[in-house]
Design an enzyme around this catalytic site. Structure first.
Site, mmCIF file in Angstrom:
data_model
loop_
_atom_site.group_PDB
_atom_site.id
_atom_site.type_symbol
_atom_site.label_atom_id
_atom_site.label_comp_id
_atom_site.label_asym_id
_atom_site.label_seq_id
_atom_site.Cartn_x
_atom_site.Cartn_y
_atom_site.Cartn_z
ATOM 1 N N HIS A 1 -5.515 6.450 -6.112
ATOM 2 C CA HIS A 1 -6.085 5.967 -7.366
ATOM 3 C C HIS A 1 -6.047 7.099 -8.377
ATOM 4 C CE1 HIS A 1 -8.779 2.364 -5.952
ATOM 5 N NE2 HIS A 1 -7.481 2.120 -5.863
ATOM 6 N N ASP B 1 -7.319 -4.584 -4.003
ATOM 7 C CA ASP B 1 -7.342 -3.784 -2.766
ATOM 8 C C ASP B 1 -8.063 -4.543 -1.654
ATOM 9 O OD1 ASP B 1 -6.105 -1.721 -4.087
ATOM 10 O OD2 ASP B 1 -7.943 -0.594 -4.451
ATOM 11 N N GLU C 1 0.684 5.415 -8.743
ATOM 12 C CA GLU C 1 0.043 5.359 -7.432
ATOM 13 C C GLU C 1 1.053 5.684 -6.335
ATOM 14 O OE1 GLU C 1 -1.946 1.767 -6.417
ATOM 15 O OE2 GLU C 1 -3.389 1.898 -8.052
ATOM 16 N N HIS D 1 -3.291 4.322 -0.232
ATOM 17 C CA HIS D 1 -2.774 4.426 -1.595
ATOM 18 C C HIS D 1 -3.678 5.315 -2.430
ATOM 19 C CE1 HIS D 1 -5.542 1.026 -2.351
ATOM 20 N NE2 HIS D 1 -5.489 1.355 -3.626
HETATM 21 ZN ZN LIG Z 1 -6.466 0.523 -5.230
#
Ligand SMILES: [Zn+2]
Length: 132
Positions: free
Chosen positions: A83, A94, A35, A81
């Site tokens: 995925h 999250d 990530e 971020h």
């Molecule tokens: Zn996430």
């Protein structure tokens, strides 16, 4: 109790620079299968900069923000971020993060193009974010 309760001092945000979004997508692509994670910094309501939090760990399942490294910076409005899973829906972790900090959170996913991203508010609801 939120870790950082300075939401009221934060800049309202309405848009992100296309250039900044492209930078996020490129960085996410290059981090794959890990990530990518960063903070979003806005100026006059537009996200223009990424801020990499020192000590942020990238892993295949989660990007961990070290919140104690967070400066008191009112222009940081939220997080971004990636995925690698191909879904831009927030996980429980999250949602927990969104809830604790900021009001503008972007998640990008595969194939990392201008359509494979979504923006959420502090409650995990989808919110509008223009690209300019
Ligand atoms: Zn996430």
């Amino acid at each position: 109790m939120p870790l950082f309760d300075f939401t009221k001092r934060m800049e309202p945000v309405r848009a992100i620079k296309k250039r900044t979004l492209k930078m996020i997508l490129e960085a996410s692509k290059s981090q794959y299968p890990n990530e990518f994670a960063a903070m979003l910094k806005a100026d006059k309501g537009v996200i223009k900069e990424l801020w990499l939090l020192p000590g942020t760990e990238s892993g295949e399942t989660s990007a961990l923000f070290r919140m104690h490294m967070m400066p008191h910076e009112p222009k940081i409005v939220g997080t971004v971020h990636s995925h690698p899973s191909g879904s831009y829906y927030p996980s429980d972790a999250d949602l927990d993060l969104f809830n604790r900090f900021g009001y503008c959170h972007i998640i990008v996913c595969e194939p990392y193009n201008m359509r494979s991203w979504a923006c959420y508010d502090g409650h995990g609801n989808r919110r509008k974010l223009d690209t300019v």
